[in-house]
Design an enzyme around this catalytic site. Sequence first.
Site, short mmCIF file in Angstrom:
data_model
loop_
_atom_site.label_atom_id
_atom_site.label_comp_id
_atom_site.label_asym_id
_atom_site.label_seq_id
_atom_site.Cartn_x
_atom_site.Cartn_y
_atom_site.Cartn_z
N LYS A 249 30.61 36.71 -11.00
CA LYS A 249 29.72 36.14 -9.97
C LYS A 249 30.51 35.43 -8.88
O LYS A 249 30.29 35.64 -7.69
CB LYS A 249 28.74 35.13 -10.61
N THR A 250 31.45 34.59 -9.32
CA THR A 250 32.25 33.86 -8.35
C THR A 250 33.09 34.84 -7.53
O THR A 250 33.26 34.68 -6.32
CB THR A 250 33.14 32.82 -9.06
N ASP B 177 27.46 29.08 -5.21
CA ASP B 177 27.90 29.40 -6.58
C ASP B 177 27.24 28.41 -7.55
O ASP B 177 26.83 27.32 -7.15
CB ASP B 177 29.43 29.26 -6.66
N GLU B 178 27.17 28.77 -8.81
CA GLU B 178 26.60 27.89 -9.86
C GLU B 178 25.22 27.38 -9.44
O GLU B 178 24.90 26.19 -9.57
CB GLU B 178 27.54 26.70 -10.13
N GLN C 241 23.84 28.65 -18.27
CA GLN C 241 24.91 27.69 -18.06
C GLN C 241 24.44 26.46 -17.29
O GLN C 241 25.24 25.72 -16.73
CB GLN C 241 26.08 28.34 -17.31
N ARG D 94 34.65 30.12 -21.92
CA ARG D 94 35.83 29.87 -21.09
C ARG D 94 37.03 30.66 -21.61
O ARG D 94 38.03 30.80 -20.92
CB ARG D 94 36.20 28.38 -21.07
P1 ATP Z 1 31.24 31.97 -14.87
O1 ATP Z 1 29.81 32.26 -15.21
O2 ATP Z 1 31.99 31.45 -16.04
O3 ATP Z 1 31.37 31.16 -13.63
P2 ATP Z 1 31.71 34.32 -13.28
O4 ATP Z 1 30.56 35.22 -13.49
O5 ATP Z 1 31.75 33.53 -12.05
O6 ATP Z 1 31.90 33.40 -14.57
P3 ATP Z 1 34.31 35.19 -12.46
O7 ATP Z 1 35.02 33.92 -12.71
O8 ATP Z 1 34.00 35.57 -11.08
O9 ATP Z 1 33.00 35.22 -13.38
O10 ATP Z 1 35.09 36.37 -13.12
C1 ATP Z 1 35.63 36.31 -14.44
C2 ATP Z 1 36.98 37.00 -14.48
O11 ATP Z 1 36.80 38.38 -14.30
C3 ATP Z 1 37.90 36.54 -13.38
O12 ATP Z 1 39.21 36.51 -13.88
C4 ATP Z 1 37.77 37.65 -12.34
O13 ATP Z 1 38.91 37.75 -11.53
C5 ATP Z 1 37.57 38.86 -13.19
N1 ATP Z 1 36.82 39.93 -12.53
C6 ATP Z 1 35.63 39.81 -11.92
N2 ATP Z 1 35.21 41.01 -11.45
C7 ATP Z 1 36.18 41.90 -11.77
C8 ATP Z 1 36.36 43.33 -11.56
N3 ATP Z 1 35.45 44.05 -10.92
N4 ATP Z 1 37.49 43.89 -12.05
C9 ATP Z 1 38.41 43.15 -12.70
N5 ATP Z 1 38.30 41.84 -12.93
C10 ATP Z 1 37.20 41.21 -12.47
MG MG Z 2 31.78 31.47 -11.70
#
Ligand code: ATP
Ligand code: MG
Length: 683
Positions: A29-30, A217-218, A248, A617
Amino acid sequence: MSELNPQQQAAVTTTDHPLLVLAGAGSGKTRVITEKIAHLIEQRGLEARRIVAITFTNKAAREMRERVQGRLAREQARGLSVSTFHTFGLNFLRRELQAAGLRAGFSILDPGDCRQLLREITYRDDTGSEVDALVGHISRWKNDLMTPAEALHEASQMTDAPEAIAAANLYPRYEDALRAYNAVDFDDLIKRPVDCLRDDPELRNRWQDRIRHLLVDEYQDTNSAQYQLVRLLVGVSDGLTVVGDDDQSIYAWRGARPENLVRLQDDFPRLEVIKLEQNYRSTNRILHTANALIANNPHVFEKRLWSALGEGEKIEVIGCSDADTEAARVVSELMRRRFRLNAGWGDFAILYRSNHQSRLFEKLLREQGIPYRLSGGQSFFEKAEIKDLVAYLRLLANPDDNTAFLRVVNVPRREIGPATLEKLGHYANQRGTSLLQAARGAGLSEYMDARAQARLERFTDWIDGFQRRGAEESPDVLLRALVEDIDYESWLLENSPNPRAATRRMDNVREFIDWVGRMGGANTTAEYGDDEAEDTRSMGLADIVNRISLMDILDRNRDSQDGNESVQLLTLHTAKGLEFPHVCLVGFEEELLPHRVSVEDDSIEEERRLAYVGLTRAQQTLLITYAQSRSRYGESIDCEPSRFLDELPGEHLDWPDAKPPDPETQQLTARAHLAGLKAMLEK
Ligand code: ATP
Ligand code: MG
């Protein structure tokens, strides 16, 4: 962009609808937000200054900005705003001073300052829970955008009505005091922009016209005021992207409203929702374990997550006889894993529910010479007693520093009440001078009675005297004399919850004076970083004060250098959004996680979400520990493993010491273990 999966791509390229990306932890997402900012600038030709991104922490903002800047040419990223809601609000208020009823140089009061302000208004001395409750009520009303009248109405219907009504009656007086001080509290950083945008159509149009795309975000942790801010900034445009995960949501206690996710669909009828289903962070064992846990909560939206990162290692669960043993065991596990997995210290995080849990781990890590970094704890310079003294130094170095003036004018008590300060504020305002200058003014007699004026004069004379001494004496000598002259020790005794706390705070004061002494010494400036190594002239008061203001920046630089090499110690709340190859989730016990207060308040679901945040995490390995006894106020208390442990699927867990051995043997083994490993690593 090619690496993004189809849903992520869709999220990045959807710009003709308001968009909600709803997905579980680690699904990118981030990453979508970062990519979308780059996409908007590069592909859609949007100027960076027309994009605003909101993150949950300053650290997250910094990282996101760096990542975007890394993707773009420097010119392209100029003017991009990536910040927390609070920093955004601050920048807004700086630009809209008049509309917000503020003057340039306004101060921001932190919660400690706010408590002090309320004490001044109520003429109360208590430091404890009563003032906290008042601050809590007022803060919640402000977060819900309630006026004092609305607050009063609500208060009369609350279960703790008498107390709430008292708070509601104070609320307008508190607001008046803030106005007189030309100050805002943290809640105002959101509430005042909302008020401005709501009440002033011209201003609203201007902001809506400027911001072409807002990304949040969040999002699940926004409160009502923040949600209104989003609505007002976006208006009827389609330039909105929010990402979040209802599982979350962990800030209900601070007014966060996860139902804001659902409200979006009502308020933005053109809203599109995209779900992400691939997790890129964790192994399947970790993912399944976390999913099994959170499945025990009711769900607004169903989510399924899968990971292509393999099965991974089992999650180790270790019961320890007591808290010391837990710390020793965790540290020895860190050493072992670092060796076995060929990892760096920076690959490890120790996560816990409450700040105080970090102490034993810190102690042991320090003893073992393992580099670590503590986040979310209170830094030395944020302690109230240090801030008081820094404010004195600031005022001596710069008499125009109104924040400092207000912080110290009644520490210790000088009987200069809010009414006097308000009049002083008006006078200063009319002449365009600072409060301290105004306090010297002859014309003051038109504004206040002779007694009030005499008290102000006594204070300014006293400051003048110390300023003269400052020209001759070294800063630490000056500070020591000042602390004695105001009898700060007595003031601490009167204003600390107990004598032990007062002693501790006085120790901090002495430590600070020593620190100032070292700073002022001829050859010790190198302590402040290598870039200063050549600057060996002795530092004056102004130098030191500037240094302290810059501290945040210095620390930050040091963080980013050492951060990669240090074990991270974080609360579950501050760990949100982050990821680590190896995670130790400690204190997995009833009373700690779920927290005792939450059990009493029946908010187990929020605690389960916290545990879910903790588990998710981890990227590669996860260690869960609990203690069977802990000492609390000098007494040993029996502890039970967390109820959440029973909710984790057994097939993914590994219990290396099937049953915890008797306490003494275990302590010995853990210590011996540490010593052995240390010897091995040193070879
Ligand atoms: P959270 O809910 O914990 O905030 P999130 O959904 O924001 O998590 P991210 O932190 O954006 O998730 O991504 C998690 C990990 O996956 C990061 O290391 C990111 O770089 C990697 N990632 C995200 N999308 C891809 C992709 N398409 N290919 C490879 N790696 C990815
Ligand atoms: Mg995130």
